[in-house]
Design a protein around this motif. Sequence first.
Motif, PDB file in Angstrom:
ATOM      1  N   LYS A   5       4.653  -3.750  13.690  1.00 55.37           N
ATOM      2  CA  LYS A   5       3.326  -3.537  13.121  1.00 55.37           C
ATOM      3  C   LYS A   5       3.283  -2.198  12.382  1.00 55.37           C
ATOM      4  CE  LYS A   5       0.156  -6.292  15.910  1.00 55.37           C
ATOM      5  NZ  LYS A   5      -1.089  -6.242  16.727  1.00 55.37           N
ATOM      6  N   VAL A   6       2.835  -2.239  11.133  1.00 54.41           N
ATOM      7  CA  VAL A   6       2.813  -1.048  10.281  1.00 54.41           C
ATOM      8  C   VAL A   6       1.371  -0.712   9.900  1.00 54.41           C
ATOM      9  CG1 VAL A   6       3.570  -0.037   8.098  1.00 54.41           C
ATOM     10  CG2 VAL A   6       5.078  -1.582   9.345  1.00 54.41           C
ATOM     11  N   LEU A   7       1.006   0.540  10.064  1.00 51.18           N
ATOM     12  CA  LEU A   7      -0.275   1.049   9.571  1.00 51.18           C
ATOM     13  C   LEU A   7      -0.007   1.962   8.395  1.00 51.18           C
ATOM     14  CD1 LEU A   7      -3.353   1.463   9.756  1.00 51.18           C
ATOM     15  CD2 LEU A   7      -2.894   3.391  11.302  1.00 51.18           C
ATOM     16  N   ILE A   8      -0.663   1.691   7.274  1.00 50.22           N
ATOM     17  CA  ILE A   8      -0.501   2.485   6.055  1.00 50.22           C
ATOM     18  C   ILE A   8      -1.740   3.340   5.855  1.00 50.22           C
ATOM     19  CG2 ILE A   8      -0.279   2.370   3.533  1.00 50.22           C
ATOM     20  CD1 ILE A   8       1.110  -0.395   4.027  1.00 50.22           C
ATOM     21  N   PHE A   9      -1.536   4.627   5.644  1.00 48.69           N
ATOM     22  CA  PHE A   9      -2.651   5.524   5.337  1.00 48.69           C
ATOM     23  C   PHE A   9      -2.397   6.234   4.014  1.00 48.69           C
ATOM     24  CE2 PHE A   9      -4.158   9.994   5.355  1.00 48.69           C
ATOM     25  CZ  PHE A   9      -5.503   9.723   5.139  1.00 48.69           C
ATOM     26  N   GLY A  10      -3.419   6.263   3.156  1.00 53.09           N
ATOM     27  CA  GLY A  10      -3.361   7.059   1.940  1.00 53.09           C
ATOM     28  C   GLY A  10      -3.263   6.286   0.651  1.00 53.09           C
ATOM     29  N   ASP A  33      -0.102 -10.400   9.644  1.00 53.50           N
ATOM     30  CA  ASP A  33      -0.751  -9.987  10.887  1.00 53.50           C
ATOM     31  C   ASP A  33      -0.125  -8.723  11.467  1.00 53.50           C
ATOM     32  OD1 ASP A  33       1.641 -11.253  11.520  1.00 53.50           O
ATOM     33  OD2 ASP A  33       0.885 -12.045  13.422  1.00 53.50           O
ATOM     34  N   LYS A  34       0.912  -8.201  10.767  1.00 55.19           N
ATOM     35  CA  LYS A  34       1.582  -7.003  11.263  1.00 55.19           C
ATOM     36  C   LYS A  34       1.524  -5.849  10.261  1.00 55.19           C
ATOM     37  CE  LYS A  34       4.657  -9.233  14.570  1.00 55.19           C
ATOM     38  NZ  LYS A  34       6.041  -9.321  15.087  1.00 55.19           N
ATOM     39  N   ILE A  35       0.530  -5.874   9.384  1.00 51.29           N
ATOM     40  CA  ILE A  35       0.390  -4.785   8.417  1.00 51.29           C
ATOM     41  C   ILE A  35      -1.089  -4.555   8.134  1.00 51.29           C
ATOM     42  CG2 ILE A  35       0.605  -6.309   6.401  1.00 51.29           C
ATOM     43  CD1 ILE A  35       2.236  -4.021   5.077  1.00 51.29           C
ATOM     44  N   ALA A  36      -1.468  -3.282   8.064  1.00 46.73           N
ATOM     45  CA  ALA A  36      -2.859  -2.921   7.808  1.00 46.73           C
ATOM     46  C   ALA A  36      -2.905  -1.614   7.039  1.00 46.73           C
ATOM     47  CB  ALA A  36      -3.641  -2.795   9.121  1.00 46.73           C
ATOM     48  N   PRO A 138      -0.496  -0.162  16.096  1.00 49.84           N
ATOM     49  CA  PRO A 138       0.637  -0.041  15.170  1.00 49.84           C
ATOM     50  C   PRO A 138       1.874   0.543  15.847  1.00 49.84           C
ATOM     51  CG  PRO A 138      -0.965   1.700  14.781  1.00 49.84           C
ATOM     52  CD  PRO A 138      -1.591   0.763  15.766  1.00 49.84           C
ATOM     53  N   GLU A 139       3.034   0.125  15.331  1.00 45.52           N
ATOM     54  CA  GLU A 139       4.315   0.610  15.852  1.00 45.52           C
ATOM     55  C   GLU A 139       4.994   1.573  14.876  1.00 45.52           C
ATOM     56  OE1 GLU A 139       6.215  -2.998  18.195  1.00 45.52           O
ATOM     57  OE2 GLU A 139       5.182  -3.681  16.372  1.00 45.52           O
ATOM     58  N   ILE A 140       4.542   1.574  13.622  1.00 45.06           N
ATOM     59  CA  ILE A 140       5.058   2.486  12.597  1.00 45.06           C
ATOM     60  C   ILE A 140       3.882   2.970  11.760  1.00 45.06           C
ATOM     61  CG2 ILE A 140       6.511   2.708  10.536  1.00 45.06           C
ATOM     62  CD1 ILE A 140       8.324   0.546  11.668  1.00 45.06           C
ATOM     63  N   LEU A 141       3.898   4.238  11.399  1.00 50.49           N
ATOM     64  CA  LEU A 141       2.870   4.816  10.535  1.00 50.49           C
ATOM     65  C   LEU A 141       3.517   5.204   9.209  1.00 50.49           C
ATOM     66  CD1 LEU A 141       0.001   5.989  10.044  1.00 50.49           C
ATOM     67  CD2 LEU A 141       0.812   8.120  11.088  1.00 50.49           C
ATOM     68  N   TYR A 142       3.003   4.631   8.114  1.00 50.76           N
ATOM     69  CA  TYR A 142       3.512   4.913   6.763  1.00 50.76           C
ATOM     70  C   TYR A 142       2.451   5.705   6.014  1.00 50.76           C
ATOM     71  CZ  TYR A 142       4.828   4.015   1.865  1.00 50.76           C
ATOM     72  OH  TYR A 142       5.142   4.154   0.527  1.00 50.76           O
ATOM     73  N   LEU A 143       2.856   6.818   5.387  1.00 45.36           N
ATOM     74  CA  LEU A 143       1.906   7.736   4.757  1.00 45.36           C
ATOM     75  C   LEU A 143       2.204   7.923   3.274  1.00 45.36           C
ATOM     76  CD1 LEU A 143       2.220  10.517   7.489  1.00 45.36           C
ATOM     77  CD2 LEU A 143       0.321   8.896   7.318  1.00 45.36           C
ATOM     78  N   GLN A 144       1.139   7.855   2.455  1.00 45.87           N
ATOM     79  CA  GLN A 144       1.162   8.360   1.079  1.00 45.87           C
ATOM     80  C   GLN A 144      -0.033   9.287   0.964  1.00 45.87           C
ATOM     81  OE1 GLN A 144       1.413   5.946  -2.454  1.00 45.87           O
ATOM     82  NE2 GLN A 144       2.826   4.476  -1.518  1.00 45.87           N
ATOM     83  N   VAL A 145       0.192  10.582   0.998  1.00 43.26           N
ATOM     84  CA  VAL A 145      -0.917  11.536   0.944  1.00 43.26           C
ATOM     85  C   VAL A 145      -0.806  12.399  -0.299  1.00 43.26           C
ATOM     86  CG1 VAL A 145      -1.193  11.590   3.448  1.00 43.26           C
ATOM     87  CG2 VAL A 145       0.341  13.230   2.349  1.00 43.26           C
ATOM     88  N   ALA A 146      -1.957  12.906  -0.781  1.00 40.33           N
ATOM     89  CA  ALA A 146      -1.939  13.744  -1.980  1.00 40.33           C
ATOM     90  C   ALA A 146      -3.144  14.678  -2.028  1.00 40.33           C
ATOM     91  CB  ALA A 146      -1.899  12.878  -3.240  1.00 40.33           C
TER      92      ALA A 146
END
Length: 324
Positions: A5-10, A33-36, A138-146
């Motif tokens: 499960k991946v959570l994307i922020f940014g 169902d495993k990405i948000a 979530p099991e992984i946190l993916y970030l795109q920040v600016a």
Amino acid sequence: MPSQKVLIFGQPFNNFSGGGITLTNLFKGWPKDKIAVTYLGHGLVNVTTDVCDTYYQLGNEEHRWKFPFNLFQREFSSGVKSFNVKKDTPVNSSQKGFRHRVVNNYFYPFLRWAGLFHFTTTLSISERFENWLADFNPEILYLQVAARDEIVFAKELIDHLKVPSVIHFMDDWPATISSRGLFKGYWSNKIDTELKRLLEKVDLHLSISDAMSEEYEKRYKRRFLPFHNPIEEGLWEPYIKREFKIDKKYVTILYSGRIGDNGIADSVVEVAAAIDSMTGGEANIKLHIQTPTRDTRIIDRLNRYKCVVFNPFAEYSQIPKIFS
């Protein structure tokens, strides 16, 4: 191995920005169902749902503007948001209401000039968002920040979730995030320190090119792996150029991409000025600009040059034909 499960922020998924298209290519085929995605309300515009259809909108319970700056801001509700892609407003629609013009043409430029832009907002985990995080798990946190508030919030997310994290840089925004206005030296140093602390917490660091990876490794003492948009050969091959003759009566130079306050706008303006200085006599050179950017300040700057032509908005699938 089953997908985690991946959570994307940014950054939301979309088909018009580099970050959104990169997400699409990176996570295409991932179980829905495993990405948000979780992001600010003003950024959840023209999103796509073919790869991910779970979006948590960070609204007034998590994102707060300090008084009196909050008086100029639109409020967004917090919680899961659904999208009807067919009915959503096209990305090239111009929001030309009075409040929109005041905020974008006067309010934001004033905050940047006064050195207040990085001070006026805060992001924090609300009770509602905390409960949603527990449900999604979530099991992984993916970030795109600016932005500074995104950097601070990303650190809070890492500490709260306690899962492996990834950060992905789309361009060298740290070099330009505080390059103007009063107190630019103070904010540049502070944000650089906060970003370095975030990078210490992150488990995997991604860039979009080998050159960026080399530069960031020197700057931040971290190894960066490059990943950017692969070329879909089937989409581009029908439009491969066969002839390369230049007709001086009408020479077209094409810029395609986002134009923002991260240094790109200044670069495109310099190119337009150079082209205007060369145009005349036999040479008729035009700078065609293909961009989703609708910032009136930037557009007005570029429209001062006779060579500039703004192309209408086009879907990604139309870009190969435009490039040909």
